[in-house]
Write a protein that holds these residues in place. Structure first.
Motif, mmCIF file in Angstrom:
data_model
loop_
_atom_site.group_PDB
_atom_site.id
_atom_site.type_symbol
_atom_site.label_atom_id
_atom_site.label_comp_id
_atom_site.label_asym_id
_atom_site.label_seq_id
_atom_site.Cartn_x
_atom_site.Cartn_y
_atom_site.Cartn_z
ATOM 1 N N THR A 3 3.113 5.555 16.648
ATOM 2 C CA THR A 3 3.244 5.703 17.926
ATOM 3 C C THR A 3 2.086 6.714 18.750
ATOM 4 O OG1 THR A 3 5.585 6.167 17.252
ATOM 5 C CG2 THR A 3 4.938 5.955 19.430
ATOM 6 N N VAL A 4 2.000 5.836 19.823
ATOM 7 C CA VAL A 4 0.706 6.009 20.665
ATOM 8 C C VAL A 4 1.715 5.829 21.952
ATOM 9 C CG1 VAL A 4 -1.395 6.020 22.385
ATOM 10 C CG2 VAL A 4 -0.823 5.495 19.733
ATOM 11 N N TYR A 5 1.334 6.950 22.784
ATOM 12 C CA TYR A 5 2.815 7.568 24.601
ATOM 13 C C TYR A 5 1.014 7.497 25.370
ATOM 14 C CZ TYR A 5 5.557 8.888 21.281
ATOM 15 O OH TYR A 5 7.190 9.195 20.022
ATOM 16 N N GLU A 6 1.733 6.591 26.273
ATOM 17 C CA GLU A 6 0.926 7.176 27.596
ATOM 18 C C GLU A 6 0.945 8.651 28.678
ATOM 19 O OE1 GLU A 6 -1.315 5.824 30.870
ATOM 20 O OE2 GLU A 6 -1.347 5.062 29.299
ATOM 21 N N GLY A 7 -0.381 9.201 28.474
ATOM 22 C CA GLY A 7 -0.038 11.026 29.344
ATOM 23 C C GLY A 7 -0.512 11.687 27.577
ATOM 24 N N PRO A 8 0.036 13.210 28.879
ATOM 25 C CA PRO A 8 -0.063 14.315 27.448
ATOM 26 C C PRO A 8 0.185 14.414 26.741
ATOM 27 C CG PRO A 8 0.326 14.847 29.581
ATOM 28 C CD PRO A 8 0.029 13.689 29.760
ATOM 29 N N ASP A 9 1.330 14.250 26.752
ATOM 30 C CA ASP A 9 2.442 13.860 25.390
ATOM 31 C C ASP A 9 3.673 13.246 24.919
ATOM 32 O OD1 ASP A 9 4.744 14.481 27.493
ATOM 33 O OD2 ASP A 9 4.482 16.477 27.514
ATOM 34 N N SER A 10 4.577 13.649 24.505
ATOM 35 C CA SER A 10 5.478 12.366 23.988
ATOM 36 C C SER A 10 6.679 11.765 25.030
ATOM 37 C CB SER A 10 6.082 12.446 23.019
ATOM 38 O OG SER A 10 7.073 13.821 22.816
ATOM 39 N N SER A 11 6.741 12.220 26.321
ATOM 40 C CA SER A 11 7.618 12.254 27.516
ATOM 41 C C SER A 11 7.385 10.492 27.990
ATOM 42 C CB SER A 11 7.618 13.668 28.000
ATOM 43 O OG SER A 11 6.477 13.397 29.030
ATOM 44 N N GLY A 12 6.081 10.431 28.050
ATOM 45 C CA GLY A 12 5.335 9.093 28.491
ATOM 46 C C GLY A 12 6.014 8.314 28.009
ATOM 47 N N PRO A 13 5.969 6.981 28.707
ATOM 48 C CA PRO A 13 6.272 5.543 28.085
ATOM 49 C C PRO A 13 5.464 5.437 27.026
ATOM 50 C CG PRO A 13 4.997 5.627 30.305
ATOM 51 C CD PRO A 13 5.032 6.771 29.774
ATOM 52 N N VAL A 14 6.068 4.968 26.038
ATOM 53 C CA VAL A 14 4.771 4.148 24.672
ATOM 54 C C VAL A 14 4.075 3.558 24.756
ATOM 55 C CG1 VAL A 14 5.248 3.410 22.486
ATOM 56 C CG2 VAL A 14 7.223 5.255 22.964
ATOM 57 N N THR A 15 2.959 3.109 23.963
ATOM 58 C CA THR A 15 1.810 2.253 24.160
ATOM 59 C C THR A 15 1.333 1.549 23.701
ATOM 60 O OG1 THR A 15 0.880 4.609 25.908
ATOM 61 C CG2 THR A 15 -0.762 2.222 24.729
ATOM 62 N N GLY A 16 2.066 1.733 22.264
ATOM 63 C CA GLY A 16 2.458 0.915 20.927
ATOM 64 C C GLY A 16 2.649 1.597 19.865
ATOM 65 N N LYS A 17 2.285 0.814 18.101
ATOM 66 C CA LYS A 17 2.935 1.530 17.477
ATOM 67 C C LYS A 17 1.943 0.616 16.640
ATOM 68 C CE LYS A 17 7.707 2.870 17.940
ATOM 69 N NZ LYS A 17 7.514 4.070 17.538
ATOM 70 N N GLY A 18 1.865 1.399 14.892
ATOM 71 C CA GLY A 18 1.270 0.128 14.133
ATOM 72 C C GLY A 18 1.727 0.863 12.623
ATOM 73 N N ILE A 19 1.277 0.833 12.000
ATOM 74 C CA ILE A 19 1.039 1.641 10.166
ATOM 75 C C ILE A 19 -0.622 1.465 10.232
ATOM 76 C CG2 ILE A 19 1.701 1.146 8.033
ATOM 77 C CD1 ILE A 19 3.687 0.076 8.811
ATOM 78 N N LEU A 20 -0.690 3.165 9.131
ATOM 79 C CA LEU A 20 -2.599 2.944 9.377
ATOM 80 C C LEU A 20 -1.960 3.241 7.575
ATOM 81 C CD1 LEU A 20 -4.101 5.708 11.921
ATOM 82 C CD2 LEU A 20 -3.120 3.343 11.073
ATOM 83 N N LYS A 21 -3.055 3.364 6.627
ATOM 84 C CA LYS A 21 -2.955 3.539 5.218
ATOM 85 C C LYS A 21 -4.103 4.140 4.695
ATOM 86 C CE LYS A 21 0.202 -0.266 4.009
ATOM 87 N NZ LYS A 21 0.841 1.019 3.149
ATOM 88 N N ILE A 22 -4.204 5.207 3.957
ATOM 89 C CA ILE A 22 -5.432 5.619 3.428
ATOM 90 C C ILE A 22 -6.141 4.791 2.070
ATOM 91 C CG2 ILE A 22 -6.429 7.530 1.879
ATOM 92 C CD1 ILE A 22 -4.384 8.791 2.863
ATOM 93 N N LEU A 23 -7.008 3.894 2.172
ATOM 94 C CA LEU A 23 -7.801 3.290 1.373
ATOM 95 C C LEU A 23 -7.916 4.202 0.566
ATOM 96 C CD1 LEU A 23 -10.192 0.911 3.134
ATOM 97 C CD2 LEU A 23 -7.517 0.672 2.367
ATOM 98 N N PRO A 24 -7.885 3.367 -1.309
ATOM 99 C CA PRO A 24 -8.613 4.376 -2.744
ATOM 100 C C PRO A 24 -9.511 4.822 -2.811
ATOM 101 C CG PRO A 24 -7.250 2.130 -3.853
ATOM 102 C CD PRO A 24 -7.286 2.570 -1.166
ATOM 103 N N LYS A 25 -11.020 3.838 -1.956
ATOM 104 C CA LYS A 25 -12.075 4.146 -2.006
ATOM 105 C C LYS A 25 -12.234 5.435 -0.830
ATOM 106 C CE LYS A 25 -13.417 0.938 1.945
ATOM 107 N NZ LYS A 25 -13.593 2.089 2.790
ATOM 108 N N ASP A 26 -11.828 5.587 -0.087
ATOM 109 C CA ASP A 26 -11.654 6.852 0.794
ATOM 110 C C ASP A 26 -11.090 8.356 0.545
ATOM 111 O OD1 ASP A 26 -13.018 5.625 2.991
ATOM 112 O OD2 ASP A 26 -11.136 4.735 3.830
#
Length: 781
Positions: free
Chosen positions: A719-742
């Motif tokens: 989750t990414v928030y606008e501003g310096p901490d989690s009290s700001g509005p949510v900017t967006g969401k997503g999912i990340l993965k570690i690839l086996p090669k990485d």
């Protein structure tokens, strides 16, 4: 190597802030002076040094340790660690030796603190302000002396004996009919807490100044300017290699890479920090390289950049197997009080031959010391080189027999007996033509200077060294590279120029204060961009240049303070010495995760991922996770470490973002569901323009149906928030993965920090692996 308590100055790389009033690059004389003075002026200063921090006791004292601390920049490749202390630049015409560590080349020089002949400054290569304003230069000299505390060797005082090598130099000076004197050197000859609160030990006459003083007697910038900067609030970071600079929104963006962190394995972007002012103090090669790369990236600079490089007329030679004892090999692994006789500071005496009618014909001859760390290879090397290149100055039958006996004694008993015990090292500074050129090749700095070694001054100097050796009854040996077979290549330990001073951009890269010209012509200047090291010196100075560099840096800081309405205090208030401690063993690794992210989805991770994928909105981070105390991390409830790194997310910024205040928690219990373990990530994200976001993410380890340990430990919900901490509005969401090669690459980046030896390092990595494996075993099996 045994660990011992030290008052370390550098902070963890994870503590680098996103913005400073001033970023200083490099920590030799120019950089450390700027950090000290501008911190005293009340500015928020961050100093970035590409090498490691070495404190007394950390320096190599044998051949194995010294070899590990060598790096070589060759035309097409680099050998050794990029943070190794002794750095050699191998070029076609002239080779350059510099130091790489907190303190720069001050760690590995011979500390001679001497002013040039005043006629040096009459050269029109200097800006008019320098030629006509000696008072400001003289103030710089006195301020540098007040901090560096040079002294002459106190022969006959406080138990300090006459030294055989300086006695031999007196003999040579008399034969040459030239004056001998003890040189002012930045060395302490009494035990004390110094003027900036650093504990120093008196000189033990070990001679190993140029491999690093293990006794704290040598007044490197690590003993004065750098702790003074810390005392006044500067933040110092090591193993941070600056690449180039960019001007964005009236601020400087300083791009850097973390040394030996493995980020290059993932082709990760550079990190960056922003500042209102940048001080380049990375040395002649380093500062020029950074500006050349900055020019490649669009920064407008003078066409003189890289030109007028000089090796300060350096000459190295040896009087081998003299009739006089010299004691010219450092103690190395031997301790004071053992069977090795006193050597003395690396340079104690000087034959001053600068009083010539023609300035360019003047030079100084100083006696040096061969580092004891090399003692094991010296006998075979010197005897062979002397046979091939040496010129015996007193050939007769009796002398031949005595010399032969001394050689045999050296072969049998080693470097501290016989021929090598009677060998004197000559270090000469003179005047070359200053026509070297620095340029980039394979993204690294190179030096081109055709036929530099064939200049007449070098033959004059070598002939004079033969005369000196003749007075001592030895065999004169030139620097082996200065020979017909080697095309008369030179070696310099005093590189100068590359960003030289001038009255305008057509004649220099910086003005008289070190401020950088902002065009190829004229006098327009880059606001807040300065060079304060040896790169700005436009010609050879004919003596060891450290005092000249220091005085000019002090002068620049005085002018900066005047221009910005600042006040610098030059007194030395009483300070509490920094606490000494042994650094606990830590651990570090670098991780890359990739996936998708959407600013259109504020609630659901999977929907954010899918929307990001459909709109081609990738999200990648490469984070270096650092535990400065592994035992504490593994045994605490939160299992916390810190992070540094970058994020690439076009939905947030067209350019990569840098992170700050990164926190990582390894396997903590989920407060809502104690049956689950989570790995937590949080960090601030910063754009090059100064915009700020806040990032949180978690991996969830839960014993669901099936064996899903890989999926759980390699999937991050973000989750990414606008501003310096989690009290700001949510900017967006997503999912990340570690690839086996990485993940395969990630494993190769795991390394222990502050380990005393290979065994302690291996234990740290094993302990981390066991903790990780045990947590997964308990959770899933």
């Amino acid at each position: 190597m045994k660990k011992h308590p030290q008052a370390y100055l550098s902070l963890p790389i994870t503590d680098i802030k996103p913005f400073y009033d001033v970023v200083v690059i490099g920590s030799g004389y120019g950089g450390s002076i700027a950090a000290s003075r501008l911190a005293r002026a009340g500015l928020k200063v961050g100093l970035l040094e590409r090498g490691k921090e070495y404190q007394p006791g950390d320096y190599p004292d044998d051949q194995v340790q010294a070899t590990k601390e060598m790096q070589v920049n060759m035309p097409h490749k680099h050998l050794g660690s990029t943070t190794a202390l002794y750095e050699f630049h191998v070029n076609k015409d002239i080779n350059v030796f510099v130091g790489c560590g907190l303190g720069g080349t001050s760690l590995v020089n011979a500390n001679v603190c001497i002013e040039p002949d005043r006629r040096v400054f009459a050269d029109e290569a200097w800006p008019l302000e320098i030629r006509e304003d000696f008072a400001s230069f003289d103030r710089g000299v006195e301020r540098a002396r007040a901090m560096l505390k040079p002294e002459r060797y106190p022969e006959g005082k406080n138990g300090y004996p006459k030294l055989p090598k300086t006695e031999a130099m007196k003999v040579a000076a008399k034969a040459l009919n030239e004056p001998f004197t003890f040189a002012p050197i930045n060395v302490t000859f009494e035990n004390k807490i110094n003027h900036v609160g650093v504990e120093q030990h008196k000189c033990d006459l070990c001679g190993d100044c140029v491999t690093g003083c293990n006794y704290g007697a040598k007044n490197t910038t690590l003993m004065n300017y750098l702790p003074d900067a810390r005392n006044h609030g500067a933040e110092i970071f090591t193993e941070v290699a600056v690449q180039h600079l960019e001007r964005i929104n009236n601020q400087w963006v300083i791009y850097y890479r973390l040394q030996e962190a493995g980020r290059e394995k993932f082709k990760a972007p550079f990190l960056f920090v922003r500042a209102n002012m940048v001080i380049l103090g990375a040395g002649s090669l380093g500062s020029t390289e950074i500006l050349l790369k900055s020019k490649q990236n669009g920064l407008q600079l003078s066409n003189l950049l890289g030109h007028r490089f000089t090796g300060n007329g350096d000459v190295l030679g040896f009087g081998f197997n003299n009739d006089y004892e010299i004691n010219g090999v450092g103690f190395g692994k031997h301790k004071p009080g053992e069977e090795i006789e006193a050597v003395g500071p690396c340079i104690g005496g000087i034959i001053d031959m600068r009083g010539k009618e023609n300035l360019e014909e003047g030079y100084v001859i100083e006696e040096g010391v061969i580092p004891g760390a090399l003692s094991g290879i010296l006998p075979g090397t010197f005897i062979t080189v002397a046979r091939l290149l040496g010129k015996d100055t007193d050939a007769n039958l009796k002398d031949f027999a005595m010399e032969k006996l001394r050689k045999i004694k050296t072969k049998i008993l080693g470097a501290y007996e016989g021929a090598l015990k009677n060998t004197l090292t000559y270090l000469v500074m003179s005047h070359d033509d200053g026509k070297g050129k620095l340029s980039l090749a394979h993204d690294r700095i190179r030096v081109d200077w055709p036929a530099v070694g064939k200049q007449p001054i070098f033959k004059i100097v070598n002939d004079k060294l033969k005369e000196a050796t003749k007075a001592l009854g030895g065999t004169y040996v030139t620097n082996p590279s200065w020979s017909k077979a080697m095309n008369f290549d030179l070696v310099t330990v005093h590189p100068l120029g590359g960003c030289v001073m001038g009255d305008k951009a057509e004649t220099g890269v910086v003005n008289h204060a070190g401020q950088v010209y902002a065009s190829e012509t004229g006098t327009d200047l880059h606001q807040g961009l300065y060079v304060t090291d040896g790169a700005i010196i436009p010609r050879s100075v004919g003596v060891n240049p450290l005092l000249t560099i220091s005085a000019l840096a002090e002068r620049s800081c005085e002018i900066i303070a005047q221009d910005y309405g600042l006040t610098i205090s030059y007194d030395f208030p009483a300070v509490t010495p920094q606490e000494k401690k042994i650094k606990p063993v830590g651990l570090q690794f670098t991780e890359t995760m990739t996936g998708y992210f959407s600013t259109e989805e504020k609630d659901d991770f999977q929907k954010g991922h899918d929307a990001g994928k459909n709109k081609n909105s990738p999200f990648t981070f490469t984070l270096t996770i650092v535990s400065e105390d592994l035992e504490k991390m593994l045994n605490s409830e939160q299992h916390e470490a810190k992070m540094a790194g970058t994020v690439t997310a076009p939905a947030l910024s067209p350019k990569p973002l840098t992170i700050s205040e990164g926190k990582f928690n390894l396997f903590v219990k989920d407060k809502q569901d104690p049956g689950k373990l989570k790995m937590l990530y949080q960090m601030k994200l910063h754009t090059v323009g100064g915009h700020e976001y806040f990032f949180t993410g978690y991996k969830e380890a839960a014993d669901d149906k099936g064996f899903d340990v890989w999926s759980d430990t390699s999937t991050l919900f973000i989750t990414v928030y606008e501003g310096p901490d989690s009290s700001g509005p949510v900017t967006g969401k997503g999912i990340l993965k570690i690839l086996p090669k990485d993940f395969k690459k990630q494993v190769t980046t795991i390394k222990a920090l502050h380990a005393a030896d290979v065994l302690e390092s291996a234990k740290a990595i094993k302990d981390f692996g066991l903790f990780f494996s045990k947590a997964l075993y308990q959770q899933y099996l």
